[in-house]
Design a protein around this motif. Structure first.
Motif, mmCIF file in Angstrom:
data_model
loop_
_atom_site.group_PDB
_atom_site.id
_atom_site.type_symbol
_atom_site.label_atom_id
_atom_site.label_comp_id
_atom_site.label_asym_id
_atom_site.label_seq_id
_atom_site.Cartn_x
_atom_site.Cartn_y
_atom_site.Cartn_z
ATOM 1 N N ASN A 107 -9.591 -4.634 17.097
ATOM 2 C CA ASN A 107 -10.421 -3.445 17.203
ATOM 3 C C ASN A 107 -10.351 -2.566 15.960
ATOM 4 O O ASN A 107 -10.858 -1.445 15.966
ATOM 5 N N ALA A 108 -9.728 -3.061 14.894
ATOM 6 C CA ALA A 108 -9.589 -2.248 13.686
ATOM 7 C C ALA A 108 -9.767 -3.130 12.458
ATOM 8 O O ALA A 108 -9.197 -4.221 12.376
ATOM 9 N N THR A 109 -10.561 -2.656 11.503
ATOM 10 C CA THR A 109 -10.818 -3.414 10.284
ATOM 11 C C THR A 109 -10.574 -2.557 9.054
ATOM 12 O O THR A 109 -10.499 -1.324 9.141
ATOM 13 N N ASN A 110 -10.463 -3.223 7.918
ATOM 14 C CA ASN A 110 -10.215 -2.534 6.660
ATOM 15 C C ASN A 110 -10.868 -3.336 5.531
ATOM 16 O O ASN A 110 -11.015 -4.555 5.618
ATOM 17 N N HIS A 111 -11.264 -2.648 4.467
ATOM 18 C CA HIS A 111 -11.869 -3.319 3.323
ATOM 19 C C HIS A 111 -10.793 -4.019 2.491
ATOM 20 O O HIS A 111 -9.658 -3.541 2.394
ATOM 21 N N PHE A 112 -11.137 -5.157 1.885
ATOM 22 C CA PHE A 112 -10.226 -5.823 0.962
ATOM 23 C C PHE A 112 -11.009 -6.306 -0.251
ATOM 24 O O PHE A 112 -12.227 -6.534 -0.195
ATOM 25 N N SER A 113 -10.323 -6.459 -1.358
ATOM 26 C CA SER A 113 -10.897 -7.016 -2.576
ATOM 27 C C SER A 113 -9.755 -7.571 -3.400
ATOM 28 O O SER A 113 -8.815 -6.836 -3.748
ATOM 29 N N GLN A 114 -9.785 -8.861 -3.695
ATOM 30 C CA GLN A 114 -8.713 -9.462 -4.460
ATOM 31 C C GLN A 114 -9.250 -10.535 -5.400
ATOM 32 O O GLN A 114 -10.382 -10.991 -5.260
#
Length: 215
Positions: A107-114
Motif C-alpha cells: 500500500n506504499a510506493t516510492n520513486h527510485f532511479s539508479q
C-alpha cells in the motif's frame, strides 16, 4: 483483565481498520555466507551476495505502531533513519516472521532511479518494482540523451527487453520508476507480551529499509 486476541485481530486487520497489506518472504541463511560476518559470497547465483535466500511471498496484514513506540525503539541506540515499528495480529501468516525476513508494503510506493551497466551480468533490481517509467543513456560523446525501451522485470529482479530498446552492451544507463516500500525484519521488539498465558497476542517487530540489508 482478560486479553481478547479476536478483538486485537479485528482492530489490526485489513477490513477498514488500521492494518495494511504486506508480502512476507521468509528467509534462510545461504550456505555461501561467511560463518562469522553473515555476508554472502559476491556473485552467488542463489542469494546474489545477500547471504540469505528468500522464499516465495505470502500475503498478510500488519499495522504500523504509534510514534511513541518508534521513539522508544530509537532510545535503544540502534535506530536507523527509516526504521518502522510494526504490530502483527495473530491471525495472519506474517505472525511467524523472523529476523532477516523480508517485508514488502503493498500500500506504499516510492520513486527510485539508479544506474546500471548493460550486459554486466549484474543487471538486477533488488526490490519489488511497481512500474518502470524511463530508461535512458548518453551517446558515446556524452552530448545527447538516448531514450530506451521499458524492460520487463522478472520475479528475481532480472531485466529483459522483449519489445526492443535495450541499452547497447557496456553502456551505463539510468533506470527510473516506482517501487513498493521494502523492508527486512531487524528483530523482535523487546517485549514478551505475545504468547501471554498461552494466548497468541499481537507481536511487535522492527523493520529496516531493505537497502540496508547486510550492510
Amino acid at each position: 483483565m482478560q486479553f481478547n486476541p479476536d478483538a486485537f485481530n479485528r482492530f489490526l486487520g485489513g477490513s477498514g481498520n488500521i492494518g495494511q497489506q504486506y508480502q512476507w518472504y521468509s528467509s534462510d541463511a545461504c550456505p555461501c555466507a561467511d560463518r562469522h560476518s553473515g555476508m554472502g559470497k559476491p556473485g552467488c547465483p542463489l542469494c546474489f551476495g545477500r547471504g540469505r535466500q528468500f522464499a516465495a511471498p505470502v500475503t498478510g496484514v500488519a499495522a504500523l505502531s504509534g510514534q511513541s513506540s518508534q521513539r522508544e525503539w530509537a532510545q535503544f541506540g540502534v535506530y536507523e533513519q527509516g526504521d518502522v515499528v510494526m504490530t502483527i495480529p495473530e491471525n495472519t501468516p506474517i505472525y511467524e516472521i523472523g529476523q532477516y525476513d523480508r517485508m514488502t508494503a503493498l500500500n506504499a510506493t516510492n520513486h527510485f532511479s539508479q544506474v546500471l551497466v548493460s550486459g554486466s551480468g549484474a543487471e538486477r533490481l533488488y526490490f519489488a518494482t511497481q512500474a518502470i517509467t524511463r530508461v535512458f543513456w548518453l551517446t558515446l560523446d556524452g552530448t545527447a540523451v538516448v531514450e530506451g525501451g521499458i524492460p520487463v522485470v522478472a520475479a528475481d529482479g532480472s531485466l529483459s527487453w522483449p519489445a526492443g530498446g535495450q541499452p547497447p552492451p557496456g553502456a551505463q544507463y539510468t533506470i527510473s520508476g516506482t517501487k513498493f516500500m521494502d523492508y527486512f525484519c531487524f528483530g523482535n521488539f523487546p517485549s514478551n507480551r505475545n504468547m501471554q498465558q498461552g494466548l497468541r497476542l499481537p507481536r511487535k517487530v522492527v523493520l529496516r529499509d531493505f537497502d540496508l540489508f547486510n550492510r
